[in-house]
Design an enzyme around this catalytic site. Sequence first.
Site, PDB file in Angstrom:
ATOM      1  N   THR A 124       0.720  36.132  74.403  1.00 35.49           N
ATOM      2  CA  THR A 124       0.933  36.972  72.690  1.00 35.49           C
ATOM      3  C   THR A 124      -0.122  35.929  72.536  1.00 35.49           C
ATOM      4  O   THR A 124      -0.164  36.486  70.934  1.00 35.49           O
ATOM      5  CB  THR A 124       1.780  35.862  73.033  1.00 35.49           C
ATOM      6  OG1 THR A 124       3.368  36.468  73.551  1.00 35.49           O
ATOM      7  CG2 THR A 124       2.851  36.188  71.216  1.00 35.49           C
ATOM      8  N   SER A 163       4.302  45.816  72.148  1.00 36.71           N
ATOM      9  CA  SER A 163       5.251  44.352  72.473  1.00 36.71           C
ATOM     10  C   SER A 163       3.856  43.925  73.140  1.00 36.71           C
ATOM     11  O   SER A 163       3.004  44.949  73.600  1.00 36.71           O
ATOM     12  CB  SER A 163       6.146  44.303  73.677  1.00 36.71           C
ATOM     13  OG  SER A 163       6.468  43.084  73.958  1.00 36.71           O
ATOM     14  N   THR A 164       3.741  42.561  73.667  1.00 37.88           N
ATOM     15  CA  THR A 164       2.499  41.510  74.201  1.00 37.88           C
ATOM     16  C   THR A 164       2.663  42.197  75.325  1.00 37.88           C
ATOM     17  O   THR A 164       2.206  42.096  76.280  1.00 37.88           O
ATOM     18  CB  THR A 164       2.810  40.402  74.159  1.00 37.88           C
ATOM     19  OG1 THR A 164       2.659  39.295  72.571  1.00 37.88           O
ATOM     20  CG2 THR A 164       1.823  39.717  75.056  1.00 37.88           C
ATOM     21  N   SER A 341     -38.100  22.747  97.279  1.00 43.75           N
ATOM     22  CA  SER A 341     -37.901  20.725  97.344  1.00 43.75           C
ATOM     23  C   SER A 341     -39.202  20.185  96.101  1.00 43.75           C
ATOM     24  O   SER A 341     -39.963  20.472  96.090  1.00 43.75           O
ATOM     25  CB  SER A 341     -38.428  20.536  98.632  1.00 43.75           C
ATOM     26  OG  SER A 341     -38.542  18.959  99.308  1.00 43.75           O
ATOM     27  N   LYS A 347     -41.780  24.298 100.706  1.00 40.82           N
ATOM     28  CA  LYS A 347     -40.118  24.732 101.768  1.00 40.82           C
ATOM     29  C   LYS A 347     -40.119  25.360 100.292  1.00 40.82           C
ATOM     30  O   LYS A 347     -40.214  25.085  99.299  1.00 40.82           O
ATOM     31  CB  LYS A 347     -39.946  23.245 101.778  1.00 40.82           C
ATOM     32  CG  LYS A 347     -38.444  23.707 102.277  1.00 40.82           C
ATOM     33  CD  LYS A 347     -37.348  22.347 102.177  1.00 40.82           C
ATOM     34  CE  LYS A 347     -36.346  23.080 103.418  1.00 40.82           C
ATOM     35  NZ  LYS A 347     -34.686  23.107 102.434  1.00 40.82           N
TER      36      LYS A 347
END
Length: 492
Positions: A124, A163-164, A341, A347
Amino acid sequence: MSTEGISAHATPRRSRFPATGYNDPVTSRREHDALGWRDLPAESLHGIHTARAVENFPLLGRAVHSNLARAMGAVKLAAARTNRALGFLEDDVADAIERACCELLDGTLAPAIVVDALQGGAGTSTNMNVNEVVANRALDLLGHSRGSYGRVSPSDHVNLHQSTNDVFPTALRVAALWGLRALEPAVVALQESFQARERAFAHVVKIGRTEMQDAVLTTLGREMAAYAEALNRDRWRLAKCEERLRVVNLGGTAIGTGLAAPRDYIFRVVDELRGITGLGLARAENLVEATQNADVFVEVSGLLKALASTLIKISGDLRLLSSGPDAGFGEIRLPARQAGSSIMPGKVNPVIPEAVTQAALLSIGHDQALTMAVAMGSLELNPFLPLVAHGLLESVDLLTGACEMLRTRCVDGIEADVERCRRQVENSTASATALVPLIGYERASQLVETARREGRGFKEVAVASGWLTAAQFEEATSPEAVCRLGFQACRV
């Protein structure tokens, strides 16, 4: 009389009303609802219902999904056009409302839909936020001051015959269909990327593994083809979603009985919405049932969960196949995207599959919450549709982004370490099964035992045994032999 502004929990996406000056007739206006009066900034597109909702629901700190806001614009536009055609709206008011709805539909006004995605009331607050924004924008277009609801009312004009309970779920279906139409091509593109890797790696024989142990030979191309086929299933699942979502309850108003809506409106409004969206929408035959139940969203979410599980499986395999690179499988190389890293030089981590996995896991979490929300619907309505909307639309976005990321930043750039795969084939006892048709199971088992006992490569042991030549070993472990569907039996 309250003079509080919108909650301090609001994010920059929300409209924040200033805390002073509300009682200045030049800079403020007064609005009334069932709970009393409120002072609001004179130029605010929002009204009293939106102000209360933003204060009441400081939960996610995020407004409803932009596609849902746009879809609400489409629904309101369909209602306005139908009401005008039936003579319920004056032409000038209808013109202004329709123009405002188009601005919401095209995204211009979508940032003005500011209520939190999680809210009580079955949506709503979202519906009233839309009604107020459209009404005030329509007033702008008519040359009236915002808040002049005697001229254009959020409830009596913008929400006329609605309506919602029929607007919100209909808009959710439209928004979901838009999202799925973006997700499906992303899945297709990822599938095609794996198919390209299939062709590129068709000649690369490697170790196939079951239960994390060496098993039999396969090719890297075949592994990529399997990923492509899994995604193809997901693609077709998504294509079926439209059938599940195209049936809407618009026109049913509060509980599906069409209360307070003219019969002609009920029969025409969905046709109007279909024309606006270009989607194959149809009015539910049983509007009461369609208003009561939301199980279709669980079904669609389940199909999204299947895609998520596919992405997690693929991402995990890519991480494993690229592991090492020196002390792991190292059969493929993923594109290096960033240093891995702050302490280990050189790495590089598989960050793209890791990120995709997290997105997919989160979408599975959304599915669980959505499923519970749908199950907790009661009697004629499900009050938890805002959570359903949030979970479903966020999952679609997450998976679309994940597919695109995995394709463009990972799969398109995968390379095979052909030499490493060859060495592993020659040194692994997994090659033994390929020799069974040539030398039999018992001899192949003896070769496995010898290779393990002496710590020698399997090919070396096999050729040294005299039971087959190096050429025969190469042929038995060739891509053609490995990919052959069984072998031609020689019957006596």
